[in-house]
Structure formats: C-alpha cells, structure tokens
Design a protein around this motif. Structure first.
Motif, PDB file in Angstrom:
ATOM      1  N   UNK A  84       0.893  -1.130  -0.075  1.00  0.00           N
ATOM      2  CA  UNK A  84      -0.003   0.078  -0.006  1.00  0.00           C
ATOM      3  C   UNK A  84       0.939   1.051   0.118  1.00  0.00           C
ATOM      4  N   UNK A  85       0.420   2.239  -1.068  1.00  0.00           N
ATOM      5  CA  UNK A  85       1.269   3.414  -0.729  1.00  0.00           C
ATOM      6  C   UNK A  85       1.316   4.242   0.626  1.00  0.00           C
ATOM      7  N   UNK A  86       0.093   3.770   1.350  1.00  0.00           N
ATOM      8  CA  UNK A  86      -0.166   4.453   2.578  1.00  0.00           C
ATOM      9  C   UNK A  86       0.630   3.711   3.832  1.00  0.00           C
ATOM     10  N   UNK A  87       1.422   2.653   3.315  1.00  0.00           N
ATOM     11  CA  UNK A  87       2.131   1.932   4.454  1.00  0.00           C
ATOM     12  C   UNK A  87       3.682   2.413   4.840  1.00  0.00           C
ATOM     13  N   UNK A  88       4.089   1.848   5.655  1.00  0.00           N
ATOM     14  CA  UNK A  88       5.607   1.970   5.804  1.00  0.00           C
ATOM     15  C   UNK A  88       6.511   1.787   4.800  1.00  0.00           C
ATOM     16  N   UNK A  89       7.715   2.307   4.456  1.00  0.00           N
ATOM     17  CA  UNK A  89       8.623   2.188   3.354  1.00  0.00           C
ATOM     18  C   UNK A  89       9.327   0.848   3.479  1.00  0.00           C
ATOM     19  N   UNK A  90       9.421   0.053   2.315  1.00  0.00           N
ATOM     20  CA  UNK A  90      10.047  -1.019   2.199  1.00  0.00           C
ATOM     21  C   UNK A  90      11.636  -0.977   2.393  1.00  0.00           C
ATOM     22  N   UNK A  91      12.133  -1.305   3.248  1.00  0.00           N
ATOM     23  CA  UNK A  91      13.685  -1.090   3.195  1.00  0.00           C
ATOM     24  C   UNK A  91      14.342  -2.629   3.393  1.00  0.00           C
ATOM     25  N   UNK A 125      -6.567 -11.786  13.494  1.00  0.00           N
ATOM     26  CA  UNK A 125      -6.008 -13.055  13.435  1.00  0.00           C
ATOM     27  C   UNK A 125      -4.627 -13.540  13.167  1.00  0.00           C
ATOM     28  N   UNK A 126      -3.930 -12.384  12.769  1.00  0.00           N
ATOM     29  CA  UNK A 126      -2.432 -12.499  12.436  1.00  0.00           C
ATOM     30  C   UNK A 126      -1.746 -11.316  12.662  1.00  0.00           C
ATOM     31  N   UNK A 127      -0.296 -11.353  12.424  1.00  0.00           N
ATOM     32  CA  UNK A 127       0.554  -9.999  12.239  1.00  0.00           C
ATOM     33  C   UNK A 127       0.289  -9.221  11.079  1.00  0.00           C
ATOM     34  N   UNK A 128       0.137  -8.224  11.008  1.00  0.00           N
ATOM     35  CA  UNK A 128      -0.177  -7.312   9.656  1.00  0.00           C
ATOM     36  C   UNK A 128       0.942  -6.295   9.594  1.00  0.00           C
ATOM     37  N   UNK A 129       1.246  -6.148   8.154  1.00  0.00           N
ATOM     38  CA  UNK A 129       2.093  -5.028   7.867  1.00  0.00           C
ATOM     39  C   UNK A 129       1.651  -4.268   6.631  1.00  0.00           C
ATOM     40  N   UNK A 130       1.321  -3.014   6.783  1.00  0.00           N
ATOM     41  CA  UNK A 130       1.129  -2.187   5.591  1.00  0.00           C
ATOM     42  C   UNK A 130       2.481  -1.781   4.802  1.00  0.00           C
ATOM     43  N   UNK A 131       2.895  -2.114   3.796  1.00  0.00           N
ATOM     44  CA  UNK A 131       3.960  -1.670   3.026  1.00  0.00           C
ATOM     45  C   UNK A 131       4.133  -1.030   1.729  1.00  0.00           C
ATOM     46  N   UNK A 132       4.716  -0.037   1.652  1.00  0.00           N
ATOM     47  CA  UNK A 132       4.848   0.732   0.568  1.00  0.00           C
ATOM     48  C   UNK A 132       6.214   0.316   0.027  1.00  0.00           C
ATOM     49  N   UNK A 133       6.318   0.432  -1.419  1.00  0.00           N
ATOM     50  CA  UNK A 133       7.349   0.174  -2.243  1.00  0.00           C
ATOM     51  C   UNK A 133       8.021   1.622  -2.421  1.00  0.00           C
ATOM     52  N   UNK A 134       7.345   2.508  -2.423  1.00  0.00           N
ATOM     53  CA  UNK A 134       7.820   3.841  -2.454  1.00  0.00           C
ATOM     54  C   UNK A 134       6.812   4.929  -2.807  1.00  0.00           C
ATOM     55  N   UNK A 135       7.452   6.197  -2.865  1.00  0.00           N
ATOM     56  CA  UNK A 135       6.396   7.399  -2.777  1.00  0.00           C
ATOM     57  C   UNK A 135       5.849   7.547  -4.199  1.00  0.00           C
ATOM     58  N   UNK A 143       3.157  -5.917  -8.677  1.00  0.00           N
ATOM     59  CA  UNK A 143       4.292  -5.505  -8.816  1.00  0.00           C
ATOM     60  C   UNK A 143       5.284  -5.264  -7.441  1.00  0.00           C
ATOM     61  N   UNK A 144       4.705  -4.547  -6.440  1.00  0.00           N
ATOM     62  CA  UNK A 144       5.289  -4.424  -5.113  1.00  0.00           C
ATOM     63  C   UNK A 144       5.406  -5.589  -4.489  1.00  0.00           C
ATOM     64  N   UNK A 145       4.496  -6.660  -4.400  1.00  0.00           N
ATOM     65  CA  UNK A 145       4.488  -7.982  -4.072  1.00  0.00           C
ATOM     66  C   UNK A 145       5.697  -8.669  -4.435  1.00  0.00           C
ATOM     67  N   UNK A 146       5.873  -8.603  -5.946  1.00  0.00           N
ATOM     68  CA  UNK A 146       7.145  -9.333  -6.500  1.00  0.00           C
ATOM     69  C   UNK A 146       8.272  -8.835  -5.958  1.00  0.00           C
ATOM     70  N   UNK A 147       8.221  -7.377  -5.968  1.00  0.00           N
ATOM     71  CA  UNK A 147       9.611  -6.822  -5.546  1.00  0.00           C
ATOM     72  C   UNK A 147       9.980  -7.221  -4.073  1.00  0.00           C
TER      73      UNK A 147
END
Ligand code: SAM
Length: 225
Positions: A84-91, A125-135, A143-147
């Motif tokens: 999600x673009x609204x998530x923490x940045x993927x590093x 029911x689980x741990x969740x992360x909202x993660x953005x590939x970039x701004x 595409x974000x998931x594949x990266x």
C-alpha cells in the motif's frame, strides 16, 4: 519459507519462476502459492469490487472475498502484508526482518484499494504489515509484492549461492555499494582504478569503503552515519 499471494491478476507472479527464485522453488527452499481472489467469491459474476461509502472516484475491493481468502490461508504464524502506498517504506531492514518469518501472505489490492475492515480483520487473526514500495502510486499490489518477495527470498539461506555477496552489497552496512569493474581493465580508453589491480586487499577494502561513503554522500546523504 511459505509465501501465499492473493490477487485478481495471478499471472503477474509468473516471473517468480525465473532465475534464482525459480531455482529456490525447485529446491524447496521456498514455496510460493498464488491465489485468484475471484475464487473466493460466491456470485455468478465473481465480483470483487463495489462503490465506496461516502462517494468518491473509483471502486473499492469488497471485504468478503478477502475474508474468505484470509480464513483459508492465515494461521497463527502468518504475517499478512498489504502492499500500500499508505504503508511503511520497504527497506533492506524490512526484507531482513521478513526473511525470518515462516509464512507470508501478500494481499494485493487493485482499484482504489481494499475495504479497511479487511486490514482490521487480518490484524485480529495474524500479524499485519502495510508496506509501501516507494512514494508513488502503482495500479496494483502485484508488482510491489513481486519486488518484496525477491528482496526477501534472496536473504533466505541457500537461495544466493555466494552468501558473501549479500554482506557486501548496498544497504548491508547502511551505505550504497562502491563502484565495481570487470575485465577488460581498459575499455574504450577507460582504465579500472589501479588499486583494484594491485592485489593489496587492505588497500582495496579501504578504497571501496571511501567510494561507498563518497557515493552515499552524493546520492543519499540521509543514509550517512
Ligand atoms: N487509492 C490508493 C491511495 O491513494 O493510497 C491507491 C490505490 S492503488 C491505485 C491500487 C493498489 O496498488 C493499492 O491498493 C496497493 O495494493 C497497490 N499500490 C499502489 N502503489 C503502491 C506502492 N507505492 N507500494 C505498494 N503498493 C502499492
């Protein structure tokens, strides 16, 4: 590691059969299962979207198909990732953290995204992360998931043949990688820096560290210690 990804465009994930990840799958270091969200619908048209409450442009992904997918795929050891673009940045640090998980589920949004209650339910029911590939905004989470899958999976022991290359590359020590050269030593009049031909490993390490610092300072000064 087991990875499941849910999407309305499962074909996006075919690239994971190529190269090192394809090999890792064949060697069973990694299992990747792709699911079509429409298989979790129960109407004739396999509907996954509807108009947003409160109005606004575009469509949203409906909660129930996602609920059914999560109920089938998630257990207590799962980390559910919503690109999600609204998530923490993927590093690189995120990739490292997730590489030690047993099971990841990627929930790939389309349209204007997914009903928020799906994220809240997944969190119950689980741990969740909202993660953005970039701004920037992509058309979908695939595409974000594949990266992310590629960056995570290459850190699983055995996936990359030479594990030393992992400790020397960009971000491994918080810096960008130094410039690299291969044969011939003179190409179109351009010489390889002499120190790299010297065989003096201490001097080479010193040069590489200095170049990594220089490049990081020029391109990404915020990464400097
Ligand atoms: N309306 C959303 C917003 O403004 O935040 C954008 C929706 S986008 C068109 C559709 C989907 O693409 C999102 O639900 C998300 O899964 C994915 N996506 C778009 N940009 C992304 C990014 N930078 N990182 C990760 N996923 C992204």
């Amino acid at each position: 590691m087991r990875i499941d990804a849910v999407s309305i465009f499962p074909d996006f994930f075919q690239v994971l059969d190529i190269s090192l990840l394809g090999k890792a799958k064949a060697q069973e270091l990694l299992s990747v299962n792709i699911h079509d969200l429409r298989d979790f619908t129960d109407d004739k048209h396999r509907t996954v979207d509807d108009t947003p409450f409160g109005g606004g442009a575009g469509m949203l992904m409906k909660a129930e198909p996602w609920g059914q997918a999560l109920d089938k795929l998630v257990d207590s050891e799962t980390v559910v990732i919503f690109p999600s673009p609204a998530g923490e940045l993927f590093k690189q640090a995120t990739a490292k953290e997730l590489a030690s998980a047993k099971h990841l589920v990627f929930a790939c949004g389309r349209y204007e995204g997914i009903d928020q209650r799906v994220v809240d339910y997944a969190g119950s029911i689980a741990k969740v992360r909202l993660i953005s590939l970039g701004d920037y905004v992509l058309n979908g989470g695939e595409v974000a998931a594949v990266a992310m899958i590629e960056a995570i999976a290459r850190l699983i022991p055995g996936v990359i043949g030479n594990s030393e290359s992992l400790s020397e590359e960009s971000f491994s020590e918080g810096l960008l990688e130094y410039p690299s050269y291969t044969k011939p030593s003179n190409w179109r009049g351009m010489e390889v820096p002499e120190v790299l031909l010297s065989g003096n490993h201490a001097e080479i390490a010193k040069w590489r560290k200095a170049k990594a610092l220089e490049r990081t300072g020029q391109v990404r000064p915020e990464l400097l210690p």
